[in-house]
Design a protein around this motif. Structure first.
Motif, PDB file in Angstrom:
ATOM      1  N   ASN A  37       0.856  -1.179   0.000  1.00  5.36           N
ATOM      2  CA  ASN A  37       0.000   0.000   0.000  1.00  5.36           C
ATOM      3  C   ASN A  37       0.898   1.237   0.000  1.00  5.36           C
ATOM      4  OD1 ASN A  37      -1.663   2.228   0.758  1.00  5.36           O
ATOM      5  ND2 ASN A  37      -3.138   0.818   1.670  1.00  5.36           N
ATOM      6  N   PRO A  38       0.989   1.954  -1.123  1.00  3.08           N
ATOM      7  CA  PRO A  38       1.912   3.102  -1.189  1.00  3.08           C
ATOM      8  C   PRO A  38       1.659   4.150  -0.115  1.00  3.08           C
ATOM      9  CG  PRO A  38       1.112   2.521  -3.376  1.00  3.08           C
ATOM     10  CD  PRO A  38       0.310   1.726  -2.403  1.00  3.08           C
ATOM     11  N   SER A  39       0.394   4.369   0.249  1.00  2.00           N
ATOM     12  CA  SER A  39       0.087   5.379   1.271  1.00  2.00           C
ATOM     13  C   SER A  39       0.688   4.995   2.610  1.00  2.00           C
ATOM     14  CB  SER A  39      -1.427   5.555   1.397  1.00  2.00           C
ATOM     15  OG  SER A  39      -1.997   5.968   0.170  1.00  2.00           O
ATOM     16  N   ASP A  40       0.570   3.710   2.989  1.00  5.09           N
ATOM     17  CA  ASP A  40       1.140   3.257   4.255  1.00  5.09           C
ATOM     18  C   ASP A  40       2.662   3.312   4.235  1.00  5.09           C
ATOM     19  OD1 ASP A  40      -1.423   2.821   5.092  1.00  5.09           O
ATOM     20  OD2 ASP A  40      -1.390   0.655   4.723  1.00  5.09           O
ATOM     21  N   VAL A  41       3.244   3.013   3.088  1.00  5.76           N
ATOM     22  CA  VAL A  41       4.708   3.058   2.987  1.00  5.76           C
ATOM     23  C   VAL A  41       5.218   4.481   3.148  1.00  5.76           C
ATOM     24  CG1 VAL A  41       6.673   2.630   1.454  1.00  5.76           C
ATOM     25  CG2 VAL A  41       4.796   0.980   1.556  1.00  5.76           C
ATOM     26  N   ILE A  42       4.519   5.438   2.534  1.00  2.88           N
ATOM     27  CA  ILE A  42       4.941   6.844   2.625  1.00  2.88           C
ATOM     28  C   ILE A  42       4.865   7.336   4.064  1.00  2.88           C
ATOM     29  CG2 ILE A  42       4.312   9.192   1.946  1.00  2.88           C
ATOM     30  CD1 ILE A  42       3.517   8.105  -0.771  1.00  2.88           C
TER      31      ILE A  42
ATOM     32  N   THR B 175      -1.535  -1.903  -4.270  1.00  2.00           N
ATOM     33  CA  THR B 175      -2.981  -1.888  -4.071  1.00  2.00           C
ATOM     34  C   THR B 175      -3.646  -0.737  -4.824  1.00  2.00           C
ATOM     35  OG1 THR B 175      -2.711  -0.563  -2.057  1.00  2.00           O
ATOM     36  CG2 THR B 175      -2.758  -2.961  -1.814  1.00  2.00           C
ATOM     37  N   HIS B 176      -2.936   0.371  -4.994  1.00  2.00           N
ATOM     38  CA  HIS B 176      -3.488   1.529  -5.688  1.00  2.00           C
ATOM     39  C   HIS B 176      -2.335   2.489  -5.968  1.00  2.00           C
ATOM     40  CE1 HIS B 176      -3.251   2.904  -1.524  1.00  2.00           C
ATOM     41  NE2 HIS B 176      -3.209   4.130  -1.999  1.00  2.00           N
ATOM     42  N   LEU B 177      -2.656   3.580  -6.659  1.00  2.00           N
ATOM     43  CA  LEU B 177      -1.691   4.645  -6.927  1.00  2.00           C
ATOM     44  C   LEU B 177      -2.304   5.986  -6.539  1.00  2.00           C
ATOM     45  CD1 LEU B 177      -0.213   3.596 -10.401  1.00  2.00           C
ATOM     46  CD2 LEU B 177       0.904   3.467  -8.183  1.00  2.00           C
ATOM     47  N   PRO B 178      -1.477   6.993  -6.246  1.00  2.00           N
ATOM     48  CA  PRO B 178      -2.029   8.315  -5.910  1.00  2.00           C
ATOM     49  C   PRO B 178      -2.864   8.870  -7.057  1.00  2.00           C
ATOM     50  CG  PRO B 178       0.298   8.182  -5.331  1.00  2.00           C
ATOM     51  CD  PRO B 178      -0.001   6.945  -6.113  1.00  2.00           C
TER      52      PRO B 178
END
Length: 359
Positions: free
Chosen positions: A48-53, A104-107
């Motif tokens: 999950n890119p949001s959680d990684v950021i 899972t998704h992208l911004p």
């Protein structure tokens, strides 16, 4: 200068918080069969890119803009976890761990969106993008090489045994990039030969994706001068047979140039697929509804007219109506069992000998 140790630490924190380490341990239990010995072991990691950021902005930037580097970081951490916890005794080197990151998704920003109406014609960064489109064609499932093991032909070289030379498929790479006969040893520069009994095969399927606006031709709209170019989508392993012709999908993938001399074509390595819920495919044009009312008195007149119009531009008028009708019904078929649709084959035949079509 990027601190790789800090990035690996962030990867470990993310895997621990997201349950990735637990999933890794469960996946490793299935690989402890003593009769199963392979060169490469594949692990899918949901990211999950949001959680990684939130954990580490530098790691998040790496995941979104340098997927190969991010994959190498996750591979290193997963290998360390496997060796430290003794999850799989058959894994000896980091190269044997083939990690596939599933975003899972992208911004929701334009730089992460690939519009098939304005498909790029130049080289760009190899980063994940989001796109939406309708499937217009697909191939049957074939095999490709996930990974292969090579040995040095010099018996005095330490690389003549073990798992020092492992090659795995990466997004955008062709089959020849994984398996060839001209690789050389990194230690003594001697030629390498493949150990065929350790080759790992996977499933591959090609899908043609088109922008949904190209389907306006089915609504009998006035044609414009625009030309919609389809893009080839590569589905691998668990993603095979996850799409259907005529359906709309949201796809996260990595665009890459495929060099086929003298041409350069675009392809997309699919990473994640989600059906796109839309009312568009269910809307029928007014002209088509009026035609159905006008021909309601005959069970065949509507089908005959539609079949004639459907193939008007690809066959002489009045010929091959049965073939046109079969093609049209194949494109709009609906069944309860979705798996049955993958056994169909759409054919378009143009010939002067009707006997060939009958056969």
């Amino acid at each position: 200068m990027v601190d790789y140790f800090s990035l690996k630490e962030s990867v470990l924190i993310y895997l621990d918080r997201s349950g990735g380490l637990q999933k890794l341990a469960e996946d490793c239990k299935q690989l402890n069969d003593p009769q199963q010995t392979e060169a490469v072991y594949r692990f899918c990691v949901c990211v999950n890119p949001s959680d990684v950021i939130e954990i580490d902005p530098e790691l998040g930037d790496c995941v979104l803009h340098d997927p190969l580097k991010a994959t190498a970081l996750f591979q290193s951490v997963c290998f360390l976890a496997i060796r430290t916890l003794s999850l799989v005794e058959k894994i000896h080197t980091k190269s044997q761990v083939n990690v596939v990151l599933k975003l899972t998704h992208l911004p929701p920003f334009p730089e992460y969106t690939l519009d098939l109406c304005a498909f790029p014609r130049s080289y760009g960064p190899m980063k994940p993008v989001f796109m939406e489109g309708v499937v217009i064609a697909m191939t049957r499932v074939t095999k490709y090489t996930q990974g292969a093991k090579f040995l040095c032909i010099n018996e005095d070289c330490p690389c003549s045994t073990g798992f020092h030379h492992i090659r795995v498929h990466v997004p955008g790479a062709t089959e020849s990039a994984t398996v060839r006969n001209d690789f050389s040893c990194i230690v003594c520069s001697s030629p390498l030969r493949e150990d065929m009994k350790f080759r790992v095969l996977g499933d591959k399927q090609l899908v043609e994706l088109m922008h949904y606006k190209a389907m306006d031709v089915l609504r009998a709209h006035q044609q414009s001068s625009l030309r919609y170019q389809s893009v080839t989508l590569f589905l691998r392993d668990e993603l095979c047979n996850s799409m259907r012709i005529g359906q709309l999908y949201s796809v996260v993938g990595i665009p890459a140039h495929v060099h086929q001399w003298p041409h350069i074509t675009w392809s997309i390595e699919a990473n994640n697929i989600q059906p796109w819920e839309s009312e568009y495919p269910h809307k029928v044009s007014v002209n088509l509804q009026e035609l159905l009312k006008a021909t309601a008195g005959s069970p065949w007149r509507f089908s005959a007219i539609i079949a004639h119009c459907f193939g008007l531009d690809v066959a002489p008028p009045g010929l091959y109506n049965t073939l046109k009708l079969c093609l049209m019904l194949s494109l709009v078929q609906t069944k309860v069992d979705v798996k049955e649709t993958f056994h169909s084959l759409d054919l378009l035949v143009i010939t002067t000998d009707t006997l060939i079509i009958d056969r």
